[in-house]
Design an enzyme around this catalytic site. Structure first.
Site, mmCIF file in Angstrom:
data_model
loop_
_atom_site.group_PDB
_atom_site.id
_atom_site.type_symbol
_atom_site.label_atom_id
_atom_site.label_comp_id
_atom_site.label_asym_id
_atom_site.label_seq_id
_atom_site.Cartn_x
_atom_site.Cartn_y
_atom_site.Cartn_z
ATOM 1 N N LYS A 1 13.619 -1.992 6.460
ATOM 2 C CA LYS A 1 14.010 -1.287 5.231
ATOM 3 C C LYS A 1 15.520 -1.242 5.056
ATOM 4 O O LYS A 1 16.018 -1.296 3.934
ATOM 5 C CB LYS A 1 13.430 0.137 5.208
ATOM 6 C CG LYS A 1 11.930 0.121 4.955
ATOM 7 C CD LYS A 1 11.395 1.456 4.501
ATOM 8 C CE LYS A 1 9.924 1.320 4.109
ATOM 9 N NZ LYS A 1 9.231 2.586 3.974
ATOM 10 N N LYS B 1 2.825 -8.022 4.304
ATOM 11 C CA LYS B 1 1.979 -6.834 4.159
ATOM 12 C C LYS B 1 1.866 -6.413 2.689
ATOM 13 O O LYS B 1 2.842 -6.521 1.954
ATOM 14 C CB LYS B 1 2.635 -5.712 4.966
ATOM 15 C CG LYS B 1 1.765 -4.538 5.294
ATOM 16 C CD LYS B 1 2.554 -3.495 6.080
ATOM 17 C CE LYS B 1 3.679 -2.931 5.268
ATOM 18 N NZ LYS B 1 4.366 -1.780 5.846
ATOM 19 N N LYS C 1 3.820 -0.985 -1.433
ATOM 20 C CA LYS C 1 4.107 -0.281 -2.684
ATOM 21 C C LYS C 1 5.319 -0.868 -3.374
ATOM 22 O O LYS C 1 5.453 -0.780 -4.586
ATOM 23 C CB LYS C 1 4.431 1.191 -2.393
ATOM 24 C CG LYS C 1 3.294 2.028 -1.886
ATOM 25 C CD LYS C 1 3.817 3.404 -1.445
ATOM 26 C CE LYS C 1 2.748 4.211 -0.738
ATOM 27 N NZ LYS C 1 3.267 5.332 0.039
HETATM 28 P P1 TYM Z 1 2.919 5.226 3.881
HETATM 29 O O1 TYM Z 1 3.043 6.230 2.809
HETATM 30 O O2 TYM Z 1 3.798 4.020 3.832
HETATM 31 O O3 TYM Z 1 1.439 4.699 3.950
HETATM 32 C C1 TYM Z 1 0.345 5.598 4.005
HETATM 33 C C2 TYM Z 1 -0.732 5.049 4.933
HETATM 34 O O4 TYM Z 1 -1.180 3.767 4.469
HETATM 35 C C3 TYM Z 1 -1.115 2.827 5.538
HETATM 36 N N1 TYM Z 1 -0.794 1.500 4.980
HETATM 37 C C4 TYM Z 1 -1.534 0.407 5.174
HETATM 38 N N2 TYM Z 1 -2.670 0.205 5.862
HETATM 39 C C5 TYM Z 1 -3.190 -1.052 5.849
HETATM 40 N N3 TYM Z 1 -2.603 -2.091 5.180
HETATM 41 C C6 TYM Z 1 -1.465 -1.931 4.487
HETATM 42 N N4 TYM Z 1 -0.928 -2.954 3.827
HETATM 43 C C7 TYM Z 1 -0.874 -0.633 4.463
HETATM 44 N N5 TYM Z 1 0.243 -0.119 3.870
HETATM 45 C C8 TYM Z 1 0.270 1.189 4.202
HETATM 46 C C9 TYM Z 1 -0.004 3.342 6.435
HETATM 47 O O5 TYM Z 1 -0.120 2.823 7.753
HETATM 48 C C10 TYM Z 1 -0.214 4.828 6.370
HETATM 49 O O6 TYM Z 1 -1.219 5.222 7.292
HETATM 50 N N6 TYM Z 1 5.287 7.187 7.806
HETATM 51 C C11 TYM Z 1 4.074 7.229 7.036
HETATM 52 C C12 TYM Z 1 3.781 8.598 6.450
HETATM 53 C C13 TYM Z 1 3.826 9.715 7.435
HETATM 54 C C14 TYM Z 1 2.851 9.994 8.429
HETATM 55 C C15 TYM Z 1 3.306 11.177 9.064
HETATM 56 C C16 TYM Z 1 1.674 9.354 8.828
HETATM 57 C C17 TYM Z 1 4.781 10.687 7.504
HETATM 58 N N7 TYM Z 1 4.464 11.570 8.501
HETATM 59 C C18 TYM Z 1 2.584 11.731 10.132
HETATM 60 C C19 TYM Z 1 0.964 9.931 9.881
HETATM 61 C C20 TYM Z 1 1.417 11.096 10.528
HETATM 62 C C21 TYM Z 1 4.210 6.270 5.863
HETATM 63 O O7 TYM Z 1 5.278 5.951 5.418
HETATM 64 O O8 TYM Z 1 3.040 5.913 5.302
#
Ligand code: TYM
Length: 346
Positions: A117, A209, A212
Protein backbone atom coordinates in the site's frame (compact mmCIF):
# COMPACT_ATOMS: atom_id res chain seq x y z
CA UNK A 1 -1.90 -21.59 28.86
CA UNK A 2 -4.94 -20.22 30.65
CA UNK A 3 -8.40 -21.24 29.49
CA UNK A 4 -10.12 -18.65 27.34
CA UNK A 5 -13.80 -18.70 26.41
CA UNK A 6 -14.14 -19.21 22.64
CA UNK A 7 -15.07 -15.89 21.08
CA UNK A 8 -15.04 -14.83 17.43
CA UNK A 9 -14.02 -11.32 16.36
CA UNK A 10 -13.55 -9.91 12.88
CA UNK A 11 -13.63 -6.58 11.11
CA UNK A 12 -14.26 -5.07 7.69
CA UNK A 13 -13.11 -1.64 6.55
CA UNK A 14 -15.70 0.85 5.35
CA UNK A 15 -13.74 1.85 2.28
CA UNK A 16 -16.41 1.31 -0.38
CA UNK A 17 -17.07 -1.41 -2.95
CA UNK A 18 -17.60 -4.48 -0.81
CA UNK A 19 -17.02 -7.32 -3.23
CA UNK A 20 -17.29 -11.06 -3.79
CA UNK A 21 -13.86 -11.59 -2.16
CA UNK A 22 -15.03 -9.92 1.05
CA UNK A 23 -18.20 -12.01 0.91
CA UNK A 24 -16.62 -15.42 0.31
CA UNK A 25 -13.44 -14.85 2.33
CA UNK A 26 -15.11 -13.17 5.29
CA UNK A 27 -18.86 -12.34 5.47
CA UNK A 28 -20.10 -15.78 4.49
CA UNK A 29 -17.82 -17.31 7.13
CA UNK A 30 -19.04 -14.79 9.71
CA UNK A 31 -22.60 -15.93 9.10
CA UNK A 32 -21.71 -19.61 9.47
CA UNK A 33 -19.85 -19.08 12.76
CA UNK A 34 -22.92 -17.61 14.45
CA UNK A 35 -24.31 -21.14 14.79
CA UNK A 36 -21.44 -22.29 16.99
CA UNK A 37 -19.82 -19.23 18.59
CA UNK A 38 -20.40 -15.91 20.28
CA UNK A 39 -19.41 -13.41 17.60
CA UNK A 40 -18.39 -9.75 17.45
CA UNK A 41 -18.34 -8.14 14.00
CA UNK A 42 -16.91 -4.68 13.65
CA UNK A 43 -16.94 -1.99 10.98
CA UNK A 44 -13.37 -0.77 11.39
CA UNK A 45 -13.72 2.93 10.66
CA UNK A 46 -10.48 3.85 12.46
CA UNK A 47 -8.65 1.64 9.97
CA UNK A 48 -10.47 3.28 7.07
CA UNK A 49 -8.53 6.53 7.42
CA UNK A 50 -5.06 4.96 7.44
CA UNK A 51 -4.47 4.71 3.69
CA UNK A 52 -6.31 7.64 2.18
CA UNK A 53 -8.45 10.14 4.02
CA UNK A 54 -12.16 9.79 3.23
CA UNK A 55 -13.63 12.07 0.58
CA UNK A 56 -15.81 13.69 3.23
CA UNK A 57 -17.31 12.90 6.65
CA UNK A 58 -20.57 12.09 4.87
CA UNK A 59 -18.78 9.55 2.66
CA UNK A 60 -17.21 7.79 5.66
CA UNK A 61 -20.55 7.67 7.48
CA UNK A 62 -22.27 6.27 4.39
CA UNK A 63 -19.57 3.63 3.90
CA UNK A 64 -19.78 2.65 7.58
CA UNK A 65 -23.56 2.20 7.36
CA UNK A 66 -23.16 0.26 4.13
CA UNK A 67 -20.85 -2.33 5.70
CA UNK A 68 -23.24 -2.71 8.64
CA UNK A 69 -26.10 -3.16 6.15
CA UNK A 70 -24.04 -5.79 4.30
CA UNK A 71 -23.40 -7.71 7.53
CA UNK A 72 -27.12 -7.86 8.22
CA UNK A 73 -28.12 -8.49 4.59
CA UNK A 74 -25.74 -11.48 4.46
CA UNK A 75 -27.48 -12.99 7.47
CA UNK A 76 -25.66 -11.79 10.58
CA UNK A 77 -28.11 -11.41 13.45
CA UNK A 78 -27.16 -8.20 15.28
CA UNK A 79 -29.22 -9.13 18.31
CA UNK A 80 -27.71 -12.55 18.91
CA UNK A 81 -24.23 -11.16 18.16
CA UNK A 82 -22.54 -7.77 18.36
CA UNK A 83 -22.34 -5.49 15.31
CA UNK A 84 -20.83 -2.03 15.79
CA UNK A 85 -18.34 0.49 14.46
CA UNK A 86 -14.90 0.62 16.00
CA UNK A 87 -14.65 4.36 16.74
CA UNK A 88 -17.57 4.15 19.20
CA UNK A 89 -15.53 1.98 21.56
CA UNK A 90 -12.47 3.88 22.73
CA UNK A 91 -10.85 0.75 24.18
CA UNK A 92 -9.61 -0.20 20.70
CA UNK A 93 -7.46 2.92 20.42
CA UNK A 94 -6.38 2.77 24.07
CA UNK A 95 -5.15 -0.80 23.85
CA UNK A 96 -3.50 -0.01 20.50
CA UNK A 97 -1.33 2.54 22.31
CA UNK A 98 -0.06 -0.06 24.75
CA UNK A 99 0.53 -2.45 21.84
CA UNK A 100 2.51 0.27 20.04
CA UNK A 101 4.94 0.01 22.90
CA UNK A 102 5.01 -3.81 22.81
CA UNK A 103 5.29 -4.32 19.03
CA UNK A 104 8.72 -3.82 17.42
CA UNK A 105 9.50 -1.63 14.41
CA UNK A 106 11.10 -4.65 12.74
CA UNK A 107 7.88 -6.67 13.01
CA UNK A 108 5.76 -3.99 11.42
CA UNK A 109 8.37 -3.28 8.75
CA UNK A 110 7.95 -6.82 7.47
CA UNK A 111 4.20 -6.48 6.78
CA UNK A 112 3.64 -7.06 3.08
CA UNK A 113 0.35 -5.14 3.06
CA UNK A 114 2.16 -2.02 4.26
CA UNK A 115 4.81 -2.45 1.60
CA UNK A 116 2.15 -2.92 -1.11
CA UNK A 117 0.00 0.00 0.00
CA UNK A 118 2.83 2.41 0.71
CA UNK A 119 4.48 1.50 -2.59
CA UNK A 120 7.63 3.37 -3.54
CA UNK A 121 6.71 6.53 -1.66
CA UNK A 122 7.13 5.11 1.84
CA UNK A 123 8.26 8.42 3.31
CA UNK A 124 4.85 9.81 2.47
CA UNK A 125 2.74 6.98 3.93
CA UNK A 126 0.78 7.84 7.07
CA UNK A 127 2.08 6.61 10.42
CA UNK A 128 -1.38 5.06 10.81
CA UNK A 129 -0.85 2.88 7.75
CA UNK A 130 2.40 1.57 9.22
CA UNK A 131 0.82 1.05 12.62
CA UNK A 132 -2.42 -0.45 11.33
CA UNK A 133 -1.64 -4.06 12.45
CA UNK A 134 -1.13 -2.94 16.08
CA UNK A 135 -4.65 -1.48 16.05
CA UNK A 136 -5.91 -4.68 14.45
CA UNK A 137 -4.33 -6.70 17.28
CA UNK A 138 -6.05 -4.40 19.78
CA UNK A 139 -9.42 -4.90 18.02
CA UNK A 140 -9.20 -8.62 18.63
CA UNK A 141 -7.52 -8.66 22.03
CA UNK A 142 -9.58 -5.96 23.73
CA UNK A 143 -12.25 -8.71 23.76
CA UNK A 144 -9.66 -11.44 24.37
CA UNK A 145 -11.15 -13.09 21.28
CA UNK A 146 -9.84 -16.52 20.38
CA UNK A 147 -10.88 -17.01 16.74
CA UNK A 148 -10.65 -14.62 13.81
CA UNK A 149 -12.28 -15.45 10.47
CA UNK A 150 -10.46 -13.62 7.67
CA UNK A 151 -9.34 -13.99 4.06
CA UNK A 152 -5.86 -15.21 3.26
CA UNK A 153 -4.50 -11.64 2.88
CA UNK A 154 -4.87 -11.04 6.63
CA UNK A 155 -2.82 -14.06 7.69
CA UNK A 156 0.36 -12.09 8.33
CA UNK A 157 -1.52 -9.52 10.43
CA UNK A 158 -2.94 -12.33 12.55
CA UNK A 159 0.54 -13.73 13.11
CA UNK A 160 1.57 -10.28 14.29
CA UNK A 161 -1.40 -10.15 16.67
CA UNK A 162 -0.25 -13.45 18.16
CA UNK A 163 3.30 -12.12 18.51
CA UNK A 164 2.01 -9.01 20.30
CA UNK A 165 -0.20 -11.06 22.64
CA UNK A 166 2.68 -13.39 23.40
CA UNK A 167 5.17 -10.56 24.06
CA UNK A 168 2.68 -8.77 26.32
CA UNK A 169 2.17 -12.00 28.28
CA UNK A 170 5.94 -12.42 28.67
CA UNK A 171 6.89 -8.76 29.30
CA UNK A 172 4.26 -8.39 32.00
CA UNK A 173 4.32 -11.97 33.31
CA UNK A 174 4.97 -11.01 36.93
CA UNK A 175 2.19 -8.40 37.07
CA UNK A 176 -0.22 -10.71 35.21
CA UNK A 177 0.33 -13.35 37.86
CA UNK A 178 0.21 -10.85 40.74
CA UNK A 179 -3.12 -9.49 39.44
CA UNK A 180 -4.55 -13.02 39.55
CA UNK A 181 -4.66 -13.76 35.80
CA UNK A 182 -2.39 -16.80 35.92
CA UNK A 183 0.16 -17.52 33.22
CA UNK A 184 -1.24 -15.46 30.35
CA UNK A 185 -3.52 -12.47 30.09
CA UNK A 186 -4.18 -12.55 26.35
CA UNK A 187 -5.07 -15.63 24.28
CA UNK A 188 -3.10 -16.18 21.07
CA UNK A 189 -5.92 -15.61 18.55
CA UNK A 190 -6.31 -18.24 15.88
CA UNK A 191 -6.95 -17.25 12.28
CA UNK A 192 -9.85 -19.10 10.63
CA UNK A 193 -8.96 -19.06 6.93
CA UNK A 194 -11.32 -21.62 5.51
CA UNK A 195 -13.19 -22.76 2.43
CA UNK A 196 -12.44 -22.88 -1.29
CA UNK A 197 -12.25 -19.07 -1.74
CA UNK A 198 -9.92 -17.62 0.87
CA UNK A 199 -8.21 -15.55 -1.80
CA UNK A 200 -10.59 -14.53 -4.59
CA UNK A 201 -8.69 -13.13 -7.56
CA UNK A 202 -9.49 -10.31 -9.97
CA UNK A 203 -11.78 -11.31 -12.85
CA UNK A 204 -9.40 -9.49 -15.21
CA UNK A 205 -6.04 -10.82 -13.95
CA UNK A 206 -5.84 -14.22 -12.33
CA UNK A 207 -2.68 -13.38 -10.38
CA UNK A 208 -4.01 -10.23 -8.77
CA UNK A 209 -6.28 -10.23 -5.72
CA UNK A 210 -9.86 -9.00 -6.14
CA UNK A 211 -9.77 -5.63 -4.39
CA UNK A 212 -11.95 -2.67 -3.45
CA UNK A 213 -9.41 -0.27 -4.87
CA UNK A 214 -8.82 -1.83 -8.32
CA UNK A 215 -9.42 0.88 -10.93
CA UNK A 216 -11.37 -1.56 -13.12
CA UNK A 217 -14.89 -2.19 -11.87
CA UNK A 218 -14.95 -5.25 -14.15
CA UNK A 219 -12.24 -6.82 -12.00
CA UNK A 220 -14.71 -7.45 -9.18
CA UNK A 221 -18.32 -8.30 -8.46
CA UNK A 222 -19.59 -5.74 -5.96
CA UNK A 223 -22.18 -6.77 -3.42
CA UNK A 224 -24.25 -3.84 -4.66
CA UNK A 225 -24.14 -4.89 -8.35
CA UNK A 226 -27.39 -5.48 -10.23
CA UNK A 227 -28.12 -8.93 -11.62
CA UNK A 228 -27.30 -7.63 -15.12
CA UNK A 229 -23.93 -6.36 -13.96
CA UNK A 230 -23.15 -9.69 -12.27
CA UNK A 231 -24.05 -11.64 -15.43
CA UNK A 232 -21.98 -9.35 -17.62
CA UNK A 233 -18.91 -9.43 -15.36
CA UNK A 234 -18.96 -13.24 -15.17
CA UNK A 235 -19.38 -13.50 -18.96
CA UNK A 236 -16.45 -11.14 -19.51
CA UNK A 237 -14.18 -12.73 -16.89
CA UNK A 238 -10.83 -13.61 -18.36
CA UNK A 239 -10.22 -17.30 -19.09
CA UNK A 240 -7.86 -19.36 -21.20
CA UNK A 241 -8.72 -21.29 -24.35
CA UNK A 242 -8.84 -24.83 -22.91
CA UNK A 243 -11.83 -26.71 -21.57
CA UNK A 244 -12.07 -27.15 -17.81
CA UNK A 245 -9.94 -30.02 -16.46
CA UNK A 246 -11.47 -33.01 -14.68
CA UNK A 247 -8.88 -33.09 -11.89
CA UNK A 248 -7.66 -30.38 -9.48
CA UNK A 249 -4.06 -30.85 -10.70
CA UNK A 250 -5.19 -29.52 -14.07
CA UNK A 251 -5.89 -26.12 -12.51
CA UNK A 252 -2.33 -25.65 -11.26
CA UNK A 253 -1.01 -23.36 -13.99
CA UNK A 254 -4.39 -21.84 -14.84
CA UNK A 255 -5.06 -19.07 -12.29
CA UNK A 256 -8.19 -17.69 -14.00
CA UNK A 257 -9.83 -21.10 -14.28
CA UNK A 258 -8.81 -21.97 -10.73
CA UNK A 259 -10.34 -18.73 -9.45
CA UNK A 260 -13.71 -19.25 -11.17
CA UNK A 261 -13.91 -22.86 -9.99
CA UNK A 262 -13.14 -21.71 -6.43
CA UNK A 263 -15.83 -19.03 -6.62
CA UNK A 264 -18.38 -21.55 -7.87
CA UNK A 265 -17.46 -24.04 -5.13
CA UNK A 266 -17.71 -21.41 -2.38
CA UNK A 267 -21.04 -20.04 -3.62
CA UNK A 268 -22.52 -23.54 -3.98
CA UNK A 269 -21.04 -24.84 -0.69
CA UNK A 270 -19.27 -27.69 -2.46
CA UNK A 271 -15.59 -28.47 -3.08
CA UNK A 272 -13.50 -27.71 -6.16
CA UNK A 273 -13.31 -31.44 -7.09
CA UNK A 274 -17.16 -31.49 -6.95
CA UNK A 275 -17.25 -28.59 -9.42
CA UNK A 276 -14.80 -30.31 -11.76
CA UNK A 277 -16.80 -33.54 -11.59
CA UNK A 278 -19.79 -31.58 -12.83
CA UNK A 279 -18.14 -29.26 -15.37
CA UNK A 280 -14.78 -30.94 -16.23
CA UNK A 281 -14.19 -31.40 -19.98
CA UNK A 282 -16.95 -28.91 -20.68
CA UNK A 283 -16.56 -25.54 -22.36
CA UNK A 284 -16.03 -22.38 -20.40
CA UNK A 285 -19.14 -20.81 -21.89
CA UNK A 286 -21.35 -23.49 -20.30
CA UNK A 287 -19.59 -23.18 -16.95
CA UNK A 288 -19.76 -19.38 -17.00
CA UNK A 289 -23.50 -19.42 -17.69
CA UNK A 290 -24.00 -21.71 -14.68
CA UNK A 291 -21.70 -19.53 -12.56
CA UNK A 292 -23.59 -16.37 -13.52
CA UNK A 293 -26.92 -18.00 -12.57
CA UNK A 294 -25.50 -19.19 -9.26
CA UNK A 295 -23.92 -15.80 -8.42
CA UNK A 296 -27.19 -14.03 -9.20
CA UNK A 297 -29.18 -16.51 -7.10
CA UNK A 298 -26.86 -16.03 -4.11
CA UNK A 299 -25.94 -12.34 -4.37
CA UNK A 300 -29.16 -10.88 -5.83
CA UNK A 301 -31.15 -11.18 -2.58
CA UNK A 302 -28.22 -9.73 -0.58
CA UNK A 303 -28.04 -6.67 -2.86
CA UNK A 304 -31.80 -6.17 -2.58
CA UNK A 305 -31.70 -6.39 1.22
CA UNK A 306 -28.73 -4.00 1.32
CA UNK A 307 -30.71 -1.47 -0.71
CA UNK A 308 -33.66 -1.81 1.65
CA UNK A 309 -31.47 -1.41 4.76
CA UNK A 310 -29.50 1.49 3.29
CA UNK A 311 -32.75 3.39 3.05
CA UNK A 312 -33.35 2.89 6.79
CA UNK A 313 -30.54 4.90 8.31
CA UNK A 314 -32.20 5.15 11.74
CA UNK A 315 -32.35 1.36 12.02
CA UNK A 316 -28.68 0.89 11.07
CA UNK A 317 -27.54 3.65 13.43
CA UNK A 318 -29.57 2.03 16.21
CA UNK A 319 -27.94 -1.36 15.57
CA UNK A 320 -24.46 0.20 15.68
CA UNK A 321 -25.17 2.18 18.84
CA UNK A 322 -26.64 -0.82 20.65
CA UNK A 323 -23.76 -3.03 19.48
CA UNK A 324 -21.24 -0.42 20.63
CA UNK A 325 -22.82 -0.30 24.08
CA UNK A 326 -22.55 -4.05 24.43
CA UNK A 327 -19.01 -4.10 23.00
CA UNK A 328 -17.92 -1.34 25.40
CA UNK A 329 -19.21 -3.36 28.34
CA UNK A 330 -16.88 -6.18 27.28
CA UNK A 331 -13.89 -3.98 26.43
CA UNK A 332 -13.90 -1.84 29.58
CA UNK A 333 -12.83 -4.58 32.02
CA UNK A 334 -9.94 -5.49 29.70
CA UNK A 335 -8.76 -1.89 29.57
CA UNK A 336 -9.01 -1.60 33.37
CA UNK A 337 -7.10 -4.83 33.89
CA UNK A 338 -4.43 -3.83 31.35
CA UNK A 339 -4.02 -0.52 33.20
CA UNK A 340 -3.49 -2.42 36.44
CA UNK A 341 -1.03 -4.80 34.79
CA UNK A 342 0.99 -2.00 33.20
CA UNK A 343 0.83 0.30 36.23
CA UNK A 344 -1.43 3.13 35.12
CA UNK A 345 -3.29 4.58 38.12
CA UNK A 346 -7.05 4.68 37.77
P1 TYM B 1 -10.70 -5.65 4.58
O1 TYM B 1 -11.71 -4.63 4.90
O2 TYM B 1 -9.67 -5.32 3.54
O3 TYM B 1 -11.40 -6.97 4.11
C1 TYM B 1 -12.44 -7.56 4.88
C2 TYM B 1 -12.32 -9.08 4.84
O4 TYM B 1 -12.40 -9.55 3.48
C3 TYM B 1 -11.29 -10.40 3.21
N1 TYM B 1 -10.90 -10.24 1.80
C4 TYM B 1 -10.82 -11.25 0.93
N2 TYM B 1 -11.03 -12.57 1.06
C5 TYM B 1 -10.87 -13.34 -0.04
N3 TYM B 1 -10.51 -12.83 -1.26
C6 TYM B 1 -10.28 -11.52 -1.43
N4 TYM B 1 -9.94 -11.05 -2.63
C7 TYM B 1 -10.43 -10.66 -0.31
N5 TYM B 1 -10.29 -9.32 -0.13
C8 TYM B 1 -10.59 -9.08 1.17
C9 TYM B 1 -10.19 -9.91 4.14
O5 TYM B 1 -9.21 -10.91 4.36
C10 TYM B 1 -10.97 -9.58 5.39
O6 TYM B 1 -11.19 -10.75 6.16
N6 TYM B 1 -7.42 -5.50 8.33
C11 TYM B 1 -8.72 -5.96 7.93
C12 TYM B 1 -9.84 -5.43 8.81
C13 TYM B 1 -9.62 -5.62 10.27
C14 TYM B 1 -9.73 -6.84 10.98
C15 TYM B 1 -9.50 -6.50 12.34
C16 TYM B 1 -9.98 -8.16 10.59
C17 TYM B 1 -9.35 -4.63 11.18
N7 TYM B 1 -9.27 -5.17 12.43
C18 TYM B 1 -9.50 -7.49 13.33
C19 TYM B 1 -9.99 -9.13 11.60
C20 TYM B 1 -9.75 -8.80 12.95
C21 TYM B 1 -9.00 -5.48 6.52
O7 TYM B 1 -8.47 -4.52 6.05
O8 TYM B 1 -9.98 -6.16 5.89
Amino acid sequence: MADFQPLVFSGVQPTGNLHLGNYLGALKRFVALQATHRCIYCVVDLHAITNTLPESPQALRAATREVAAAFIACGIDPQANIVFNQSQVSGHAELAWVFNCVARMGWLSRMTQFKDKAGKDRENASVGLFDYPALMAADILVYRATHVPVGDDQKQHLELARDIAQKFNVDFAAAIKAEGHGEAYFPLPEPLIQGPATRVMSLREGKKKMSKSDASDNSRINLSDSTDQIAQKVRRARTDADNLPTEIAGLAARPEADNLVGIYAALADVTKPDVLRQFGNGQFSTFKAALADLAIAKLGPIAAEMRRLNADQAYIDGVLRDGANRARALATPTIDQVKDIVGFLR
